[in-house]
Design a protein around this motif. Structure first.
Motif, PDB file in Angstrom:
ATOM      1  N   GLY A 197      26.328 -49.298  34.438  1.00 16.06           N
ATOM      2  CA  GLY A 197      25.565 -48.270  33.753  1.00 16.06           C
ATOM      3  C   GLY A 197      25.982 -48.013  32.328  1.00 16.06           C
ATOM      4  O   GLY A 197      25.476 -47.087  31.691  1.00 16.06           O
ATOM      5  N   GLU A 198      26.880 -48.839  31.770  1.00 19.33           N
ATOM      6  CA  GLU A 198      27.342 -48.672  30.392  1.00 19.33           C
ATOM      7  C   GLU A 198      26.994 -49.915  29.573  1.00 19.33           C
ATOM      8  O   GLU A 198      27.124 -51.036  30.056  1.00 19.33           O
ATOM      9  N   TRP A 199      26.572 -49.696  28.352  1.00 20.33           N
ATOM     10  CA  TRP A 199      26.312 -50.831  27.468  1.00 20.33           C
ATOM     11  C   TRP A 199      27.636 -51.319  26.874  1.00 20.33           C
ATOM     12  O   TRP A 199      28.373 -50.553  26.269  1.00 20.33           O
ATOM     13  N   ILE A 200      27.913 -52.595  27.094  1.00 23.14           N
ATOM     14  CA  ILE A 200      29.137 -53.228  26.597  1.00 23.14           C
ATOM     15  C   ILE A 200      28.740 -54.193  25.490  1.00 23.14           C
ATOM     16  O   ILE A 200      27.942 -55.103  25.697  1.00 23.14           O
ATOM     17  N   THR A 201      29.272 -54.009  24.296  1.00 25.24           N
ATOM     18  CA  THR A 201      28.946 -54.916  23.196  1.00 25.24           C
ATOM     19  C   THR A 201      29.840 -56.152  23.244  1.00 25.24           C
ATOM     20  O   THR A 201      30.964 -56.117  23.776  1.00 25.24           O
ATOM     21  N   ALA A 202      29.336 -57.231  22.664  1.00 30.04           N
ATOM     22  CA  ALA A 202      30.111 -58.468  22.605  1.00 30.04           C
ATOM     23  C   ALA A 202      31.420 -58.244  21.855  1.00 30.04           C
ATOM     24  O   ALA A 202      32.481 -58.707  22.284  1.00 30.04           O
ATOM     25  N   GLU A 203      31.353 -57.519  20.758  1.00 32.49           N
ATOM     26  CA  GLU A 203      32.548 -57.308  19.948  1.00 32.49           C
ATOM     27  C   GLU A 203      33.637 -56.578  20.726  1.00 32.49           C
ATOM     28  O   GLU A 203      34.810 -56.979  20.707  1.00 32.49           O
ATOM     29  N   SER A 204      33.272 -55.513  21.438  1.00 34.49           N
ATOM     30  CA  SER A 204      34.274 -54.745  22.170  1.00 34.49           C
ATOM     31  C   SER A 204      34.884 -55.572  23.300  1.00 34.49           C
ATOM     32  O   SER A 204      36.088 -55.520  23.545  1.00 34.49           O
ATOM     33  N   ALA A 205      34.046 -56.358  23.998  1.00 34.53           N
ATOM     34  CA  ALA A 205      34.552 -57.180  25.101  1.00 34.53           C
ATOM     35  C   ALA A 205      35.472 -58.278  24.592  1.00 34.53           C
ATOM     36  O   ALA A 205      36.551 -58.529  25.154  1.00 34.53           O
ATOM     37  N   ILE A 206      35.057 -58.944  23.517  1.00 35.82           N
ATOM     38  CA  ILE A 206      35.866 -60.034  22.974  1.00 35.82           C
ATOM     39  C   ILE A 206      37.183 -59.506  22.416  1.00 35.82           C
ATOM     40  O   ILE A 206      38.242 -60.132  22.579  1.00 35.82           O
ATOM     41  N   GLU A 207      37.150 -58.352  21.780  1.00 33.23           N
ATOM     42  CA  GLU A 207      38.376 -57.750  21.248  1.00 33.23           C
ATOM     43  C   GLU A 207      39.388 -57.478  22.367  1.00 33.23           C
ATOM     44  O   GLU A 207      40.584 -57.748  22.215  1.00 33.23           O
ATOM     45  N   VAL A 208      38.894 -56.938  23.473  1.00 30.40           N
ATOM     46  CA  VAL A 208      39.785 -56.647  24.605  1.00 30.40           C
ATOM     47  C   VAL A 208      40.381 -57.935  25.153  1.00 30.40           C
ATOM     48  O   VAL A 208      41.604 -58.029  25.381  1.00 30.40           O
ATOM     49  N   MET A 209      39.554 -58.952  25.367  1.00 29.43           N
ATOM     50  CA  MET A 209      40.052 -60.210  25.911  1.00 29.43           C
ATOM     51  C   MET A 209      41.042 -60.880  24.958  1.00 29.43           C
ATOM     52  O   MET A 209      42.059 -61.433  25.388  1.00 29.43           O
ATOM     53  N   LYS A 210      40.760 -60.809  23.656  1.00 27.75           N
ATOM     54  CA  LYS A 210      41.663 -61.406  22.669  1.00 27.75           C
ATOM     55  C   LYS A 210      43.003 -60.690  22.657  1.00 27.75           C
ATOM     56  O   LYS A 210      44.073 -61.321  22.599  1.00 27.75           O
ATOM     57  N   SER A 211      42.987 -59.359  22.733  1.00 26.91           N
ATOM     58  CA  SER A 211      44.226 -58.581  22.690  1.00 26.91           C
ATOM     59  C   SER A 211      45.132 -58.884  23.874  1.00 26.91           C
ATOM     60  O   SER A 211      46.359 -58.758  23.784  1.00 26.91           O
ATOM     61  N   LYS A 212      44.521 -59.288  25.008  1.00 27.68           N
ATOM     62  CA  LYS A 212      45.304 -59.631  26.198  1.00 27.68           C
ATOM     63  C   LYS A 212      45.510 -61.140  26.335  1.00 27.68           C
ATOM     64  O   LYS A 212      46.028 -61.599  27.351  1.00 27.68           O
ATOM     65  N   ASN A 213      45.108 -61.866  25.301  1.00 29.16           N
ATOM     66  CA  ASN A 213      45.280 -63.331  25.275  1.00 29.16           C
ATOM     67  C   ASN A 213      44.629 -63.987  26.493  1.00 29.16           C
ATOM     68  O   ASN A 213      45.159 -64.928  27.063  1.00 29.16           O
ATOM     69  N   TRP A 214      43.443 -63.481  26.863  1.00 29.70           N
ATOM     70  CA  TRP A 214      42.701 -64.071  27.977  1.00 29.70           C
ATOM     71  C   TRP A 214      42.288 -65.484  27.622  1.00 29.70           C
ATOM     72  O   TRP A 214      41.790 -65.742  26.519  1.00 29.70           O
TER      73      TRP A 214
END
Length: 400
Positions: A197-214
């Motif tokens: 039910g929440e809109w997730i932007t590409a930028e926010s998702a990619i930033e999170v994954m990058k910060s955790k070195n996914w």
């Protein structure tokens, strides 16, 4: 009951599917026998010339409104069956449900080659209907699940709760002595805190994954990789490798190429993010899929469906943001990487788990023509799933 025009799917005691006519049940002796074999001491009572089966346990009187589970006939799929709901069910329910120490259940009975499977349709889901020539539906795979699990429960696409139980487990089920599925409990917990039910932007998702070195933070299909990242984070926190383990980043000769492994039950699963408006879901390559089913007996596809906003409708701002995060910032007039296919944002709305097994895989798998690799060679052929008629494969669902 109208004469069947052709044979339909039947589940055998040996866990196979065959095509045969329904083995009908006589109104009194066959139903009474089925309930006595499963529950032991029952009482047959009359209600306006209708037979009701009463089971007393733990100071509770449980009344079963019952009928035969049969195929719907043409033009319905051969795997779709029903219990014909009678108008008097509601009359009995309204009269008895408020009595002290009383329970009323709608339970159909499926029979084939001397085997009985009980199908409970949650009464509260149907009692608000007029029940005039109405049906409650169940599918071949639901019946199969009753034979391969202690019991099986799901919600269909209309939100109705259906439970199937083998005869040997029916008494334990009615007495409340069967434990819930630990895997489904994990998915319940994950879904409760997921971004439905929440809109997730590409930028926010990619930033999170990058910060955790996914390991797949640079992946262009970021919605799917973000789903896998969140699932992995959750499973690591839960510390439940024997129940469910993320293996998408663990490529070894001992593991097939899927995202999930359920060690206690020894089978694979795969996570898929799918546009809710698309009519099909692209699966893994055919050899891998068939190997998993043949080796383990089943394969789960865990599908999270989302609404999608295209980045081209927003000036490609997310494609440019991705380039910046990757260290190759967009320059005015230059090429925008992955411009035409970039998702701006997604909103997850529902999920379902589809089980492919030996009795239903022939219905759901279709070849997907995915073209060629960048080197010009043909890609490995994949399967695809049409989303229509997936109730015969759905074993769990969650809706916002």
């Amino acid at each position: 009951m109208a004469k069947q025009s052709q044979k339909s799917e039947q589940i055998t005691p040996s866990l196979s599917v065959v095509y045969d006519y329904d083995q009908t049940m006589r109104k009194t002796i066959d139903f009474e026998t089925a309930f006595r074999e499963a529950l032991g001491n029952i009482e047959v009572i009359k209600y306006e010339n209708h037979n009701i089966y009463k089971y007393t346990h733990n100071n509770l009187d449980t009344y079963f409104l019952t009928g035969a589970i049969t195929w719907l006939n043409k033009p319905h799929p051969l795997f779709k069956k029903r219990l014909q709901l009678k108008k008097w069910y509601k009359e009995f329910y309204d009269e008895y449900i408020h009595k002290e120490n009383t329970d009323v259940r709608i339970v159909g009975v499926y029979r084939y080659e001397g085997m009985h499977i009980f199908v409970e349709f949650a009464a509260k889901d149907y009692m608000e209907n007029k029940l005039n020539s109405s049906s409650a539906h169940v599918y071949s795979n639901d019946l199969y699940q009753a034979l391969t699990n202690d019991y099986f429960r799901k919600q269909d696409q209309n939100g109705n709760t259906i439970t199937t139980i083998s005869s040997k487990n029916f008494k334990k089920y009615i007495d409340g002595n069967i434990k819930e599925n630990s895997i489904f409990n994990l998915f319940n917990k994950f879904n409760k805190d997921f971004f439905f039910g929440e809109w997730i932007t590409a930028e926010s998702a990619i930033e999170v994954m990058k910060s955790k070195n996914w390991y797949q933070w640079k992946g262009t299909e970021w919605a799917g990789w973000f789903l896998e990242y969140e699932a992995n984070e959750f499973l690591e926190k839960e510390e439940c490798p024997n129940i469910m383990l993320y293996i998408g980043d663990k490529k070894t000769e001992d593991l097939l190429d899927f995202d999930l492994y359920f060690e206690n039950d020894d089978f694979y699963g795969d996570l898929k993010a799918s546009d809710i408006n698309k009519n099909e879901i692209i699966l893994n390559d055919q050899i891998n899929t068939l190997d998993a089913i043949n080796d383990k007996g089943k394969l789960w596809y865990v599908i999270y469906e989302h609404e999608t906003k295209k980045d081209t409708d927003y000036g490609s701002v997310m494609a440019k943001a991705r380039m910046k995060l990757m260290g190759t910032p967009y320059k005015e007039g230059g090429k925008i990487s992955y411009k035409d296919r970039m998702k701006h944002s997604v909103n997850f709305k529902k999920m379902e788990i589809l089980e492919l097994n030996r009795i239903n895989m022939h219905e759901i798998l279709r070849t997907f023509n995915q073209g060629r690799n960048s080197d010009g060679n043909d890609r490995k052929p994949k399967f695809k799933i049409d989303k229509k008629n997936i109730d015969n494969f759905t074993i769990y669902s969650y809706h916002v």
